[in-house]
Design a protein around this motif. Structure first.
Motif, PDB file in Angstrom:
ATOM      1  N   GLN A   9       0.831  -1.205   0.000  1.00  0.00           N
ATOM      2  CA  GLN A   9       0.000   0.000   0.000  1.00  0.00           C
ATOM      3  C   GLN A   9       0.868   1.257   0.000  1.00  0.00           C
ATOM      4  O   GLN A   9       0.569   2.220  -0.716  1.00  0.00           O
ATOM      5  CB  GLN A   9      -0.926   0.011   1.225  1.00  0.00           C
ATOM      6  CG  GLN A   9      -2.096  -0.919   1.113  1.00  0.00           C
ATOM      7  CD  GLN A   9      -2.851  -1.032   2.420  1.00  0.00           C
ATOM      8  OE1 GLN A   9      -2.985  -2.122   2.945  1.00  0.00           O
ATOM      9  NE2 GLN A   9      -3.337   0.075   2.953  1.00  0.00           N
ATOM     10  N   LEU A  60      -5.915   4.659  -0.145  1.00  0.00           N
ATOM     11  CA  LEU A  60      -5.096   3.488   0.182  1.00  0.00           C
ATOM     12  C   LEU A  60      -4.552   3.535   1.605  1.00  0.00           C
ATOM     13  O   LEU A  60      -4.360   2.506   2.235  1.00  0.00           O
ATOM     14  CB  LEU A  60      -3.911   3.371  -0.786  1.00  0.00           C
ATOM     15  CG  LEU A  60      -4.179   2.794  -2.159  1.00  0.00           C
ATOM     16  CD1 LEU A  60      -2.924   2.896  -3.021  1.00  0.00           C
ATOM     17  CD2 LEU A  60      -4.654   1.372  -2.083  1.00  0.00           C
ATOM     18  N   THR A  73     -10.344   1.462   2.005  1.00  0.00           N
ATOM     19  CA  THR A  73      -9.019   1.089   1.495  1.00  0.00           C
ATOM     20  C   THR A  73      -9.115   0.067   0.361  1.00  0.00           C
ATOM     21  O   THR A  73      -8.552   0.292  -0.714  1.00  0.00           O
ATOM     22  CB  THR A  73      -8.116   0.600   2.633  1.00  0.00           C
ATOM     23  OG1 THR A  73      -7.890   1.700   3.519  1.00  0.00           O
ATOM     24  CG2 THR A  73      -6.778   0.098   2.116  1.00  0.00           C
ATOM     25  N   ARG A 117      -7.368  -6.895   1.534  1.00  0.00           N
ATOM     26  CA  ARG A 117      -8.125  -6.046   2.452  1.00  0.00           C
ATOM     27  C   ARG A 117      -9.625  -6.322   2.420  1.00  0.00           C
ATOM     28  O   ARG A 117     -10.318  -6.055   3.390  1.00  0.00           O
ATOM     29  CB  ARG A 117      -7.852  -4.568   2.174  1.00  0.00           C
ATOM     30  CG  ARG A 117      -6.425  -4.154   2.444  1.00  0.00           C
ATOM     31  CD  ARG A 117      -6.025  -4.431   3.877  1.00  0.00           C
ATOM     32  NE  ARG A 117      -4.684  -3.937   4.148  1.00  0.00           N
ATOM     33  CZ  ARG A 117      -3.934  -4.348   5.139  1.00  0.00           C
ATOM     34  NH1 ARG A 117      -4.382  -5.279   5.976  1.00  0.00           N
ATOM     35  NH2 ARG A 117      -2.734  -3.872   5.322  1.00  0.00           N
TER      36      ARG A 117
END
Length: 123
Positions: A9, A60, A73, A117
């Motif tokens: 990320q 992000l 995210t 995620r």
């Protein structure tokens, strides 16, 4: 794996932030050396792409880091992956294999973050 996703990320955020800022601050003619496709888009379109990249960068990192709406995210990662898919289609249409490789790597990394995620490493 959580630490690995954070590293990915951060790398993606840095890449998209640099790219987005460049598209916002430089003119289309100045960008043409690095991004030859900019001649086929208006200055407004190029700046809009830059804004989208910067918003994706924020998405992000910030929601996951603050714990406020962390579902944003993987949504940001998915949006950036879609954007890279469209960029890849543009590079294929323009017969630019050098641009396609970088785009494919960014797409894969965005997809990895979205998968991680949304799935097994979600908050």
């Amino acid at each position: 794996m959580d630490v690995f996703l954070w590293v990915v990320q951060a790398i993606l955020a840095a890449m998209f932030a640099m790219s987005g800022l460049g598209k916002l601050l430089w003119t289309r003619d100045k960008l043409a050396g690095k991004y030859p496709w900019t001649h086929t888009f208006s200055q407004t379109a190029v700046r809009s792409i830059g804004v989208t990249e910067l918003l994706g960068t924020i998405g992000l990192i910030v929601p996951a880091a603050t714990g406020i709406a962390p579902v944003l995210t993987p949504i940001a990662a998915t949006g950036l992956a879609i954007m890279m898919g469209l960029a890849g289609a543009l590079h294929i249409r323009r017969k630019e294999p050098s641009g396609l490789m970088a785009t494919a790597v960014l797409l894969a990394l965005c997809a990895l973050v979205a998968w991680g995620r949304f799935g097994p490493y979600s908050w």
